[in-house]
Design an enzyme around this catalytic site. Structure first.
Site, PDB file in Angstrom:
ATOM      1  N   ARG A 162     -13.463  -9.066  -8.227  1.00 15.98           N
ATOM      2  CA  ARG A 162     -13.331  -9.094  -9.737  1.00 15.98           C
ATOM      3  C   ARG A 162     -13.867 -10.262 -10.483  1.00 15.98           C
ATOM      4  O   ARG A 162     -13.297 -10.613 -11.388  1.00 15.98           O
ATOM      5  CB  ARG A 162     -12.015  -8.876  -9.824  1.00 15.98           C
ATOM      6  N   GLU A 220      -6.427  -9.295 -14.898  1.00 18.17           N
ATOM      7  CA  GLU A 220      -8.032  -8.921 -14.959  1.00 18.17           C
ATOM      8  C   GLU A 220      -8.544  -8.948 -16.283  1.00 18.17           C
ATOM      9  O   GLU A 220      -9.538  -9.570 -16.436  1.00 18.17           O
ATOM     10  CB  GLU A 220      -7.903  -7.429 -14.276  1.00 18.17           C
ATOM     11  N   SER A 240      -6.232  -1.412 -14.151  1.00 19.63           N
ATOM     12  CA  SER A 240      -5.634  -2.239 -13.253  1.00 19.63           C
ATOM     13  C   SER A 240      -5.470  -3.699 -14.013  1.00 19.63           C
ATOM     14  O   SER A 240      -6.343  -4.333 -14.298  1.00 19.63           O
ATOM     15  CB  SER A 240      -6.178  -2.566 -12.019  1.00 19.63           C
TER      16      SER A 240
END
Length: 347
Positions: A167, A342, A246
C-alpha cells in the site's frame, strides 16, 4: 488552455462524503500541463501547495484545505502494444478503475479481475499500490507515465522504479504535489491462470479449485463476478454510506512478537511473509478491541467489516481522525501493535 482554479464543493469528490470547499481545477487535457509546470517553477503558483485528486476514495478532506486541488479527469484506454506473451494496455489516469478492469475483460485481456470493484481511478491505483484477493497492482503494472512537476518534465517510470511496497509507492512518499500521473500501462499475461489463493475465492462456489466446480478452469469473468459479489456482501457501497474502504493497513510485525501474540490469542489471524515477518489482519485486531459496529459520534467502524470506517451522516474530518486515534490507541493497548492509516489527509 491554462488551468483555472476556482472555489468548488468537494463533498461529492470524496467517498467519505465529508463537506469541504477548496480551490479546484480540472485537468482533462494533457496540453495544459506544461503551462502549469511553468507557473509552478516561476513562482506564480506558490501561494498554496498542489494536491492531485483522483476518485477521492482514499482521502480524508478538511472542511477548508489550504492546498489547491487538481482533479484529474483524463480519459482513454488503448492496446498500447502486444507481444507473444502479453497485452500491454494503457489507460488514462482519470479512468474509473472498476470500469477499466471490466473493459479489459470485455476485450479479452484478463489479469486484473481480482481487483474488481475497488473504488477510485486508474491514476490513483499505483499511488496506493492497490491490492485485493491475492493480487497486488505491481504484479501487473508495466510502467507509469507521470509529470515531475518540480522538474517540469514528463517521465516514464518502469514498475521497478516506482518504489512499490505494501500500500505504498514512490508517488505516495516523494513529496506532496510532486508527481502528476497521466497514464498507466499494464502487462496482462496471455498465458493467463486464475489466482484463487485468497480464502474468500477458494471457498466461493464454483471457484474452490483450479478446475472450478464444473471440472473446468474458471473464466476471468467468473472470477470478476465472484469478487464483485464478495465485496458487495462484505463492504458498504460508498454511494449509499460514506466510507474510504479499508481504513488501516494490515500491520507487519516480527516473528517473535507474532509468536507471543499467538500464545495469548490462539485464533490470531496471521500470515507469514517472505522476509520472515508476519502480517496481521487489522480487521481482526480492531474487532477484538471492541470496535466492530461501534460508533463515536457520527462515525464508526462498520458492522460487517471492522476495517472499514463509515460516515453515518454529518461527519467532519475531525470526527474521522478522532475515531482513528481511538481505534489505534485501543489496538496498541491490547496487542502492542501500531496501526497505520491508509487514507491520506488533505488539509
Amino acid at each position: 488552455m491554462p488551468l483555472v482554479f476556482s472555489d468548488q464543493d468537494l463533498q461529492t469528490h470524496n467517498t467519505l462524503g465529508l463537506p469541504a470547499r477548496a480551490a479546484v481545477a480540472t485537468l482533462d487535457d494533457e496540453s495544459a500541463i506544461p503551462d502549469l509546470c511553468e507557473a509552478l517553477s516561476s513562482g506564480r503558483e506558490t501561494d498554496a501547495p498542489l494536491f492531485v485528486l483522483g476518485g477521492g476514495s482514499n482521502l480524508v478532506v478538511a472542511a477548508r484545505p489550504r492546498r489547491r486541488v487538481l482533479r484529474v479527469a483524463l480519459r482513454g484506454i488503448r492496446l498500447w502494444r502486444e507481444t507473444t506473451a502479453h497485452w500491454f494496455v494503457e489507460a488514462a489516469a482519470g479512468e474509473p478503475w472498476h470500469g477499466f478492469v471490466d473493459h479489459c475483460l470485455s476485450q479479452g485481456w484478463p489479469g486484473l479481475e481480482n481487483l474488481a470493484l475497488i473504488p477510485g481511478t486508474v491514476g490513483a491505483a499505483p499511488v496506493q499500490n492497490i491490492g485485493a484477493y491475492g493480487l497486488e497492482l505491481d504484479q501487473r503494472l508495466h510502467s507509469v507515465v507521470a509529470w515531475d512537476l518540480r522538474a517540469g518534465r514528463e517521465r516514464e517510470l518502469r514498475a521497478d522504479e516506482c518504489g512499490f511496497a505494501y500500500r505504498d509507492s514512490l508517488f505516495k512518499r516523494d513529496g506532496a504535489g510532486r508527481w502528476l500521473i497521466v497514464r498507466v500501462r499494464f502487462a496482462l499475461p496471455k498465458a493467463w491462470a486464475p489466482r484463487l489463493d485468497y480464502p474468500d475465492l477458494r471457498d466461493y462456489p464454483g471457484l474452490g479449485s483450479p478446475t472450478g466446480g464444473a471440472g473446468e478452469i474458471p473464466s476471468p469473468r467468473s472470477i470478476f463476478n465472484a469478487v464483485c459479489d464478495i465485496r458487495r456482501r462484505k463492504l458498504p457501497d460508498p454511494a449509499v454510506q460514506g466510507n474510504a474502504g479499508s481504513f488501516f493497513k494490515n500491520p507487519v510485525i516480527d516473528a517473535g512478537q507474532a509468536d507471543r501474540l499467538r500464545h495469548r490469542y490462539p485464533d490470531l489471524k496471521a500470515y507469514p511473509q517472505a522476509d520472515g515477518r508476519v502480517k496481521l489482519a487489522a480487521g481482526w485486531l480492531i474487532e477484538q478491541a471492541g470496535w466492530k459496529g461501534r460508533r463515536l459520534g457520527p462515525v464508526g467502524m462498520h458492522e460487517r467489516q471492522a476495517l472499514v470506517l463509515v460516515n453515518h451522516g454529518g461527519a467532519q474530518s475531525a470526527d474521522v481522525l478522532a475515531l482513528a486515534r481511538a481505534v489505534r490507541a485501543d489496538v496498541q493497548a491490547r496487542f502492542g501493535v501500531d496501526l497505520e492509516q491508509e487514507p491520506v489527509v488533505l488539509d
